[in-house]
Scaffold this motif. Structure first.
Motif, PDB file in Angstrom:
ATOM      1  N   THR A  36       0.856  -1.192   0.000  1.00  0.00           N
ATOM      2  CA  THR A  36       0.000   0.000   0.000  1.00  0.00           C
ATOM      3  C   THR A  36       0.888   1.236   0.000  1.00  0.00           C
ATOM      4  O   THR A  36       1.954   1.249   0.614  1.00  0.00           O
TER       5      THR A  36
ATOM      6  N   GLU B  54      -4.558   0.889  -8.760  1.00  0.00           N
ATOM      7  CA  GLU B  54      -3.720  -0.286  -8.574  1.00  0.00           C
ATOM      8  C   GLU B  54      -2.662  -0.345  -9.663  1.00  0.00           C
ATOM      9  O   GLU B  54      -2.921   0.035 -10.801  1.00  0.00           O
TER      10      GLU B  54
ATOM     11  N   GLN C  68       0.642  -3.093  -6.216  1.00  0.00           N
ATOM     12  CA  GLN C  68       0.573  -1.972  -5.282  1.00  0.00           C
ATOM     13  C   GLN C  68      -0.771  -1.274  -5.400  1.00  0.00           C
ATOM     14  O   GLN C  68      -1.256  -1.044  -6.499  1.00  0.00           O
ATOM     15  N   VAL C  69      -1.350  -0.922  -4.265  1.00  0.00           N
ATOM     16  CA  VAL C  69      -2.565  -0.122  -4.220  1.00  0.00           C
ATOM     17  C   VAL C  69      -2.151   1.266  -3.740  1.00  0.00           C
ATOM     18  O   VAL C  69      -1.534   1.395  -2.675  1.00  0.00           O
TER      19      VAL C  69
END
Length: 149
Positions: free
Chosen positions: A6, A70, A86-87
């Protein structure tokens, strides 16, 4: 097991321009909003404040969450590790005090060359990530999901 990382990014505007980080590698210059990965046991706001300070030297106030995106490595992707997912959360932020792009952060990202103010139209002519953010601004979209890159 693959983990999902994140990250938080700061949307900081001043006189119609966005604060961006300029990176340079063998492919040339690319631009992105300041911010980065969240550490274990670190709140998202704290992560964003820390990342912006590290990269730019700026002190910010974190405002509302605006966008989510994302980033997932595709087959044969050479720019990202094969398991990358990855967000990213994009927050509207304000500077807590006057800021100069001459100020340097204390922990620059690899390939980070500088900090600049750039207009949205100017960023469209450059290698800026995520381009979907500029499209959302142009549509007048104030919040939402920017999709998968």
């Amino acid at each position: 097991m693959t983990t999902i990382r994140t990250a938080a990014r700061a949307i900081i505007r001043h006189e119609g321009r966005l604060l961006v980080i300029r990176y340079r590698d063998e492919r040339g210059d690319r631009y992105a909003l300041p911010g980065g990965g969240q550490r274990h046991r670190e709140g998202m706001e704290a992560a964003l404040i820390r990342e912006v300070a590290e990269e730019t030297g700026a002190s910010i106030r974190v405002g509302p969450l605006r966008f989510v995106r994302e980033c997932i490595a595709g087959p044969g992707d050479r720019a990202l590790p094969p398991e990358f997912h990855q967000v990213e959360l994009f927050f509207e932020c304000t500077l807590e005090r006057p800021f100069s792009t001459d100020t340097r952060g204390q922990e620059l990202d690899p390939d980070q060359e500088g900090v600049e103010w750039r207009g949205e139209e100017e960023l469209r002519q450059l290698c800026f990530f995520p381009r979907a953010l500029l499209d959302a601004f142009e549509r007048g979209q104030e919040f939402g999901y920017l999709g998968v890159v």
